[in-house]
Design a protein around this motif. Structure first.
Motif, PDB file in Angstrom:
ATOM      1  N   ASN A   4       0.830  -1.213   0.000  1.00 40.12           N
ATOM      2  CA  ASN A   4       0.000   0.000   0.000  1.00 40.12           C
ATOM      3  C   ASN A   4       0.858   1.254   0.000  1.00 40.12           C
ATOM      4  O   ASN A   4       0.559   2.223  -0.719  1.00 40.12           O
ATOM      5  CB  ASN A   4      -0.934   0.019   1.214  1.00 40.12           C
ATOM      6  N   ILE A   7       2.310   1.740  -3.451  1.00 42.64           N
ATOM      7  CA  ILE A   7       1.321   2.257  -4.392  1.00 42.64           C
ATOM      8  C   ILE A   7       1.079   3.743  -4.150  1.00 42.64           C
ATOM      9  O   ILE A   7       0.994   4.527  -5.099  1.00 42.64           O
ATOM     10  CB  ILE A   7       0.010   1.448  -4.307  1.00 42.64           C
ATOM     11  N   GLN A   8       0.994   4.145  -2.894  1.00 41.77           N
ATOM     12  CA  GLN A   8       0.812   5.568  -2.581  1.00 41.77           C
ATOM     13  C   GLN A   8       1.975   6.396  -3.115  1.00 41.77           C
ATOM     14  O   GLN A   8       1.773   7.491  -3.658  1.00 41.77           O
ATOM     15  CB  GLN A   8       0.656   5.774  -1.077  1.00 41.77           C
ATOM     16  N   ASN A  43      -4.971   2.855  -8.135  1.00 40.49           N
ATOM     17  CA  ASN A  43      -6.038   2.975  -7.130  1.00 40.49           C
ATOM     18  C   ASN A  43      -6.853   1.691  -7.046  1.00 40.49           C
ATOM     19  O   ASN A  43      -7.221   1.256  -5.952  1.00 40.49           O
ATOM     20  CB  ASN A  43      -6.946   4.160  -7.448  1.00 40.49           C
ATOM     21  N   GLN A  46      -4.809  -0.899  -5.256  1.00 36.79           N
ATOM     22  CA  GLN A  46      -4.784  -0.631  -3.821  1.00 36.79           C
ATOM     23  C   GLN A  46      -6.102  -1.060  -3.176  1.00 36.79           C
ATOM     24  O   GLN A  46      -6.109  -1.616  -2.080  1.00 36.79           O
ATOM     25  CB  GLN A  46      -4.514   0.849  -3.564  1.00 36.79           C
TER      26      GLN A  46
END
Length: 98
Positions: A4, A7-8, A43, A46
């Motif tokens: 996560n 990905i952010q 997105n 995620q």
């Protein structure tokens, strides 16, 4: 760093590129669409991770280093005013870093 977080970080880097492309005259709409599609895909990835049993996996040190290197390189290219085709090459490298 887990998936996560990675990905952010990728999304943040892509938003920087997207903002840079938006401020170009004229804007390259194909490149903007490509970057936006990648943001949407991240997105969605995620969101899928949030439903995964056991939660997101931790990244290895090598994966973290590759991701950080890709982000740093992409940011440097934006700061230097790289061409759209060069930026898209570095965007691809960023997406493949993890």
């Amino acid at each position: 760093m887990n998936q996560n977080d990675a990905i952010q970080a990728q999304i943040a880097a892509l938003l920087t590129v997207r903002n840079y492309l938006l401020n170009q005259t004229p804007s390259d709409m194909v490149a903007l669409a490509n970057v936006t599609e990648n943001i949407v895909a991240l997105n969605q990835r995620q969101a899928a991770l949030s439903t995964q049993i056991g939660g997101p996996q931790l990244l290895s040190a090598a994966q973290q280093a590759a991701l950080q290197s890709a982000i740093t390189t992409l940011d440097a290219q934006v700061q230097q005013g790289a061409t759209v085709s060069a930026l898209l090459t570095f965007v691809t490298a960023l997406l493949q870093a993890v």
